[in-house]
Design an enzyme around this catalytic site. Structure first.
Site, PDB file in Angstrom:
ATOM      1  N   ASP A 227     -12.217  18.149  -7.899  1.00  0.00           N
ATOM      2  CA  ASP A 227     -11.835  19.104  -8.946  1.00  0.00           C
ATOM      3  C   ASP A 227     -10.475  18.751  -9.538  1.00  0.00           C
ATOM      4  O   ASP A 227      -9.521  18.479  -8.796  1.00  0.00           O
ATOM      5  CB  ASP A 227     -11.726  20.515  -8.368  1.00  0.00           C
ATOM      6  CG  ASP A 227     -12.947  20.965  -7.588  1.00  0.00           C
ATOM      7  OD1 ASP A 227     -13.577  20.128  -6.914  1.00  0.00           O
ATOM      8  OD2 ASP A 227     -13.246  22.169  -7.611  1.00  0.00           O
ATOM      9  N   HIS A 289     -18.074  25.232 -12.254  1.00  0.00           N
ATOM     10  CA  HIS A 289     -17.298  25.742 -13.389  1.00  0.00           C
ATOM     11  C   HIS A 289     -17.721  25.147 -14.724  1.00  0.00           C
ATOM     12  O   HIS A 289     -17.175  25.533 -15.754  1.00  0.00           O
ATOM     13  CB  HIS A 289     -15.803  25.533 -13.158  1.00  0.00           C
ATOM     14  CG  HIS A 289     -15.189  26.636 -12.367  1.00  0.00           C
ATOM     15  ND1 HIS A 289     -14.588  27.741 -12.944  1.00  0.00           N
ATOM     16  CD2 HIS A 289     -15.111  26.833 -11.034  1.00  0.00           C
ATOM     17  CE1 HIS A 289     -14.147  28.559 -12.001  1.00  0.00           C
ATOM     18  NE2 HIS A 289     -14.459  28.028 -10.834  1.00  0.00           N
ATOM     19  N   ARG A 385     -18.455  32.620  -0.639  1.00  0.00           N
ATOM     20  CA  ARG A 385     -18.252  32.824  -2.076  1.00  0.00           C
ATOM     21  C   ARG A 385     -19.191  33.881  -2.661  1.00  0.00           C
ATOM     22  O   ARG A 385     -18.994  34.314  -3.798  1.00  0.00           O
ATOM     23  CB  ARG A 385     -18.497  31.511  -2.829  1.00  0.00           C
ATOM     24  CG  ARG A 385     -17.583  30.386  -2.432  1.00  0.00           C
ATOM     25  CD  ARG A 385     -18.000  29.102  -3.130  1.00  0.00           C
ATOM     26  NE  ARG A 385     -17.285  27.959  -2.615  1.00  0.00           N
ATOM     27  CZ  ARG A 385     -16.128  27.508  -3.095  1.00  0.00           C
ATOM     28  NH1 ARG A 385     -15.564  28.120  -4.103  1.00  0.00           N
ATOM     29  NH2 ARG A 385     -15.538  26.446  -2.567  1.00  0.00           N
ATOM     30  N   HIS A 412     -15.060  21.017  -4.521  1.00  0.00           N
ATOM     31  CA  HIS A 412     -15.351  22.453  -4.555  1.00  0.00           C
ATOM     32  C   HIS A 412     -14.392  23.325  -3.745  1.00  0.00           C
ATOM     33  O   HIS A 412     -14.403  24.536  -3.905  1.00  0.00           O
ATOM     34  CB  HIS A 412     -16.797  22.649  -4.069  1.00  0.00           C
ATOM     35  CG  HIS A 412     -17.432  23.975  -4.351  1.00  0.00           C
ATOM     36  ND1 HIS A 412     -17.265  24.681  -5.520  1.00  0.00           N
ATOM     37  CD2 HIS A 412     -18.279  24.736  -3.594  1.00  0.00           C
ATOM     38  CE1 HIS A 412     -17.976  25.791  -5.474  1.00  0.00           C
ATOM     39  NE2 HIS A 412     -18.601  25.844  -4.325  1.00  0.00           N
TER      40      HIS A 412
END
Length: 483
Positions: A227, A289, A385, A412
């Site tokens: 990320d 995302h 999550r 992640h």
């Protein structure tokens, strides 16, 4: 002896005080551990549950936050902060209608609290907007491609524009370098060239399979990054440390290029431009995302609207649906943004056959590839999550064995050193956004593999300065209020 003589409630309060200090120092994992110890000593104190909930929220563990906030409410049904924390977790997950119910309850419990009233109004506005968007939404079958309606050749470039220009149809290295320099100086790219880059990248990505096989010749190397979340200046630091992308120095960026960081547009245009310049120099995978729902909440949609136009909002949403879901390097290494599956027996052929040209569903193989996380214990468990699942080392080893693979690389999750090796060395998490959101204090990392042995060489790096634009600067106002 003194500690043993203390009542459990007194010792629990001491753990809470230590946890609060850790939380203020942005040591959220440590805070969770300390709140957990307080809860074990005194599970009947709603404050401990609610405080642990907000620590989970800071680590984006929204499923765990919901559970803790609900427990706080169960312990003390009139505890307004329990509803408040649960509402904030629902908001972060994009579940606005559920959040609204909790903030309405906060208002009932605290009718004269101006902060509660303000947040309730923001939440009501968000829900009304979503209901309106749902009412006017076109069905999937009636949608036309936004890309088909754009002719970038017809867009005039004003004589006053002094930024990077693409001469003709080919994106060159000189153009990319000039564009990067302009971005470093917070200058915008002309929308003609932005359209050209995104549309060319769209055509390349759409032609790729859902699972991409990458062949790295003997003696050559290949770099995998995790990320970057809109942290453009840290992206440039990776290129400074490891070289610019080229056919001799290829990269795979493993999802979550955008959101949270406020230079997401610069990140995605840079990655797409390198893809256009040399397709084999830049591989891109979808993260959780790269989706409308996340971009609406966490800033990318607002940033694109502010820096370019509404048309680009829809165009990026369309192109994100074309991003591949996973890569296999030299038939040895499986690279995916999130993780593995709720069922055994998933083969690479099953991943290849996923119809990925859509917004991510809330369950199934595609959802799990984008959202799942490893866990230390064997088997499978619920996701912290609230989406996907947690999977153990036995699940990892079975998947590798059944598909004749050696290693899983995924991203992640924030890691203190930018990476973590788990499941007896069979799984590596790599995260490339150092000092995530300007507050986590973590390092970033990338992994270099050299053929033929393909052993991971992990490089950690620290954050570099960036202009004074805070993370989430373009996020929806209601979400900033709760962060």
């Amino acid at each position: 002896m003194e500690d043993k003589e203390k009542l459990p409630e007194e010792r629990a309060e001491e753990f809470k005080i230590l946890a609060n200090e850790a939380f203020k120092a942005h040591k959220f994992s440590q805070a969770i551990d300390l709140y957990t110890q307080a809860i074990e000593l005194n599970p009947h104190n709603a404050v401990y549950w609610a405080n642990r909930a907000i620590a989970h929220t800071k680590l984006e563990e929204y499923g765990s936050a919901l559970q803790d906030a609900s427990k706080a409410i169960e312990v003390e049904p009139r505890y307004s902060k329990g509803y408040y924390r649960r509402g904030a977790a629902y908001l972060a997950m994009g579940k606005f209608k559920e959040a609204l119910k909790d903030f309405q309850q906060v208002k009932r419990l605290c009718p004269n609290d101006p902060d509660a009233n303000k947040k309730l109004k923001e939440c009501e506005k968000a829900v009304q907007k979503i209901r309106f968007e749902e009412a006017i939404a076109t069905s999937e079958s009636e949608k036309r491609s936004i890309a088909d309606s754009i002719d970038f050749h017809s867009i005039e470039v004003e004589s006053s524009y002094t930024g990077a220009k693409i001469e003709g149809e080919v994106v060159t290295l000189d153009f990319v370098k000039k564009m990067i320099d302009d971005f470093k100086n917070q200058k915008c790219l002309h929308k003609r060239y932005a359209f050209q880059i995104v549309l060319q990248a769209r055509d390349m990505l759409r032609a790729m399979p859902s699972l991409v096989d990458v062949t790295i010749p003997n003696g050559n190397h290949f770099t995998v990054c995790g990320d970057i979340h809109g942290q453009f200046y840290d992206l440039l630091n990776i290129f400074e440390l490891n070289g610019l992308p080229s056919e001799e120095n290829p990269y795979l960026f493993n999802g979550d290029f955008v959101d949270r960081g406020s230079f997401s547009l610069e990140c995605i245009l840079t990655l797409f431009a390198f893809k256009c310049m040399s397709p084999s120099a830049m591989y891109l995978a979808r993260g959780n995302h790269e989706s409308k729902s996340m971009n609406k909440i966490y800033g990318f949609e607002g940033e694109v609207r502010s820096k370019l136009s509404e048309t680009f909002v829809g165009l990026f949403a369309e192109v994100f649906c074309y991003l591949p879901l996973a890569h296999v390097l030299n038939n040895k290494i499986f690279v995916v943004h999130g993780g593995l599956f709720s069922v055994d027996g998933v083969k690479l052929s099953d991943i290849r056959s996923i119809d990925r040209f859509c917004e991510p569903p809330e369950e199934g193989l595609m959802c799990e590839l984008l959202w799942s996380d490893p866990q230390p214990q064997p088997g499978r468990g619920p996701s912290k999550r609230g989406v996907g699942l947690s999977f153990g080392g036995d699940v990892t080893k079975r998947f590798l064995r059944e598909n004749n693979l050696e290693l899983i690389v995924r991203s992640h999750e924030v890691k203190d050193e930018g990476y973590e090796i788990e499941h007896d060395g069979k799984l590596i998490t790599v995260f490339s956004a150092p000092n995530y959101c300007d507050q986590m204090g973590n390092k970033g990392a990338y992994i270099r593999f050299t053929a033929p042995d393909m052993k991971p060489d992990i490089v950690s790096f620290s954050a570099v300065p960036h202009p004074d634009v805070k993370p989430m600067a373009y996020a929806n106002n209601f979400l900033r209020m709760f962060s």
